[in-house]
Design a protein around this motif. Structure first.
Motif, PDB file in Angstrom:
ATOM      1  N   GLY A   1       0.817  -1.217   0.000  1.00  0.00           N
ATOM      2  CA  GLY A   1       0.000   0.000   0.000  1.00  0.00           C
ATOM      3  C   GLY A   1       0.841   1.253   0.000  1.00  0.00           C
ATOM      4  O   GLY A   1       0.701   2.138  -0.871  1.00  0.00           O
ATOM      5  N   GLN A   2       1.740   1.396   0.972  1.00  0.00           N
ATOM      6  CA  GLN A   2       2.599   2.585   1.050  1.00  0.00           C
ATOM      7  C   GLN A   2       3.614   2.608  -0.094  1.00  0.00           C
ATOM      8  O   GLN A   2       3.970   3.670  -0.601  1.00  0.00           O
ATOM      9  CB  GLN A   2       3.325   2.614   2.405  1.00  0.00           C
TER      10      GLN A   2
ATOM     11  N   LEU B   1       4.531   5.832  -7.056  1.00  0.00           N
ATOM     12  CA  LEU B   1       3.816   6.820  -7.861  1.00  0.00           C
ATOM     13  C   LEU B   1       4.525   8.174  -7.819  1.00  0.00           C
ATOM     14  O   LEU B   1       4.694   8.843  -8.854  1.00  0.00           O
ATOM     15  CB  LEU B   1       2.372   6.955  -7.347  1.00  0.00           C
ATOM     16  N   GLN B   2       4.997   8.572  -6.631  1.00  0.00           N
ATOM     17  CA  GLN B   2       5.728   9.844  -6.515  1.00  0.00           C
ATOM     18  C   GLN B   2       7.039   9.791  -7.291  1.00  0.00           C
ATOM     19  O   GLN B   2       7.406  10.758  -7.994  1.00  0.00           O
ATOM     20  CB  GLN B   2       5.998  10.165  -5.045  1.00  0.00           C
TER      21      GLN B   2
ATOM     22  N   SER C   1       7.896  12.016 -10.562  1.00  0.00           N
ATOM     23  CA  SER C   1       9.096  12.856 -10.533  1.00  0.00           C
ATOM     24  C   SER C   1      10.023  12.506 -11.692  1.00  0.00           C
ATOM     25  O   SER C   1      10.576  13.394 -12.363  1.00  0.00           O
ATOM     26  CB  SER C   1       9.810  12.676  -9.202  1.00  0.00           C
ATOM     27  N   ARG C   2      10.210  11.199 -11.965  1.00  0.00           N
ATOM     28  CA  ARG C   2      11.097  10.777 -13.061  1.00  0.00           C
ATOM     29  C   ARG C   2      10.545  11.229 -14.403  1.00  0.00           C
ATOM     30  O   ARG C   2      11.279  11.729 -15.247  1.00  0.00           O
ATOM     31  CB  ARG C   2      11.245   9.254 -13.022  1.00  0.00           C
TER      32      ARG C   2
END
Length: 187
Positions: free
Chosen positions: A68-69, A75-76, A80-81
């Protein structure tokens, strides 16, 4: 002279003592023994989840905890990439001799080739086995086969007293005759 002696008659009845024992009375309370006991069924419960989880099988709860985390972090990082790659394409895409897309692809491919793979050997836990053995449950009724004997402490007696009855069977009698010639004359 003719003499008749008195005759006394006698009736006797002996005294009698009758004693009769009262027969004993037998009463039984017959409640047969019963077994209200029964055997329970044995059961085996095997929890294979710890060993299956070591092979990669994960239930929904553990999967949500583990990934989950990580999904939010991935996703972040991906956002960002992609943002960096887009700015790289904008800054370097139009320059002669620069090909940022191919460069990134070649860089990723070389990282995959040179990446050190690490294999971790870990102990796979044994399944948790819980066995419930057979056991007897319930209560045993031993029953009641009690016998009661009712008896009398003393015999029933009846006494008939003896009896003697006397009576005069023949009265005494004295008779005298005087004989004159051929005739007897009562005197």
């Amino acid at each position: 002279m003719r003499i008749t002696q008195p005759i006394i008659g006698m009736h006797t009845r002996l005294g009698k003592l009758e004693a009769h024992s009262t027969p004993a009375k037998l009463h039984t309370e017959n409640r047969q023994a019963r077994s209200h006991a029964h055997w329970t069924q044995p059961s085996v419960e095997i929890d294979q989840y710890p060993s299956r989880h070591a092979y990669g099988f994960t239930n929904h709860t553990d999967f949500a905890k583990q990934y989950g985390q990580q999904g939010y972090r991935d996703l972040q990082q991906t956002t960002s990439r992609w943002t960096q790659e887009a700015w790289d394409n904008i800054d370097n895409g139009g320059r002669p001799g620069q090909n940022p897309v191919e460069d990134r692809y070649d860089q990723k491919l070389s990282q995959e080739i040179s990446r050190q793979r690490i294999l971790v050997a870990s102990h796979i836990p044994a399944p948790v086995i819980h066995f419930t053995p057979v056991k007897a449950e319930g209560q045993v009724d031993p029953g009641d086969v009690t016998e009661h004997i009712d008896t009398e402490a003393f015999a029933v007696t009846h006494f008939t007293p003896g009896q003697v009855e006397t009576y005069l069977k023949q009265k005494p009698d004295v008779r005298r005759w005087v004989t004159e010639g051929k005739y007897d004359i009562y005197a």
